[in-house]
Design an enzyme around this catalytic site. Structure first.
Site, PDB file in Angstrom:
ATOM      1  N   SER A   1      -5.296   2.174  -0.694  1.00 53.23           N
ATOM      2  CA  SER A   1      -4.168   2.621   0.119  1.00 53.23           C
ATOM      3  C   SER A   1      -4.574   3.593   1.222  1.00 53.23           C
ATOM      4  CB  SER A   1      -3.064   3.181  -0.780  1.00 53.23           C
ATOM      5  OG  SER A   1      -2.420   2.117  -1.469  1.00 53.23           O
TER       6      SER A   1
ATOM      7  N   LEU B   1       0.848  -1.183   0.000  1.00 52.97           N
ATOM      8  CA  LEU B   1       0.000   0.000   0.000  1.00 52.97           C
ATOM      9  C   LEU B   1       0.882   1.229   0.000  1.00 52.97           C
ATOM     10  CD1 LEU B   1      -0.394   1.300   3.267  1.00 52.97           C
ATOM     11  CD2 LEU B   1      -0.919  -1.116   3.424  1.00 52.97           C
ATOM     12  N   CYS B   2       0.315   2.355  -0.375  1.00 52.25           N
ATOM     13  CA  CYS B   2       1.053   3.623  -0.394  1.00 52.25           C
ATOM     14  C   CYS B   2       0.059   4.740  -0.102  1.00 52.25           C
ATOM     15  CB  CYS B   2       1.766   3.810  -1.737  1.00 52.25           C
ATOM     16  SG  CYS B   2       0.665   3.795  -3.158  1.00 52.25           S
ATOM     17  N   ALA B   3       0.157   5.861  -0.779  1.00 51.26           N
ATOM     18  CA  ALA B   3      -0.797   6.949  -0.564  1.00 51.26           C
ATOM     19  C   ALA B   3      -2.069   6.734  -1.387  1.00 51.26           C
ATOM     20  CB  ALA B   3      -0.168   8.294  -0.911  1.00 51.26           C
TER      21      ALA B   3
ATOM     22  N   GLY C   1      -2.079   4.116  -4.207  1.00 52.52           N
ATOM     23  CA  GLY C   1      -2.059   2.837  -4.904  1.00 52.52           C
ATOM     24  C   GLY C   1      -1.061   2.704  -6.035  1.00 52.52           C
TER      25      GLY C   1
END
Length: 149
Positions: free
Chosen positions: A133, A105-107, A109
């Site tokens: 995310s 996950l990130c901010a 996607g």
């Protein structure tokens, strides 16, 4: 080389004429995780699955999702290819084993998908992505979700 949806399309030039060669390959697609599935993993940590936040450390300082580890994909794209001792020295925790499912996950996607592809290139075959995310996580009240004991 030209990227093709079913493989790598490469061009070979000979004295006679150019030849196109289609090389195909198959890989298991990453599992796509929903908010509810990730919430369940945070509430009930699973020793077979690991949530990997690939944002940069300065982003994680703003909000750290419970039960995640941070392996930033932009500043450390080769991290999962490091030997175990070197990985531990850099990140101060053990390198994820290949038998765990890594869920990225990130901010928003985008970096999660990049990190998932990199992980596969380093031999991690059991991978997943949370495309919503952190943005979706916070929008749906994830900040209030805690591991249950």
């Amino acid at each position: 080389m030209f990227k093709h949806s079913t493989g790598i399309l490469s061009r070979t030039v000979s004295a006679r004429s150019p030849t196109l060669v289609l090389r195909t390959f198959t890989t298991k697609a990453p599992k796509i995780y929903t908010f509810d599935q990730v919430r369940n993993l945070v509430e009930h940590p699973n020793d077979k699955k690991l949530l990997v936040d690939v944002r940069e450390p300065k982003e994680v300082k703003d909000y750290k999702m419970p039960t995640t580890i941070n392996i930033p994909v932009n500043s450390a794209p080769g991290a999962l290819g490091l030997p175990e001792k070197e990985f531990h020295k850099v990140f101060q925790f053990a390198k994820p084993p290949h038998d765990k499912e890594l869920i990225f996950l990130c901010a928003k996607g985008v970096r999660a998908k990049t990190a998932e592809e990199l992980a596969r290139s380093y031999g991690y075959e059991n991978t997943g992505i949370y495309p919503g995310s952190i943005t979706e996580w916070l929008a749906k009240g994830g900040a209030d979700v805690k591991p249950k004991k």
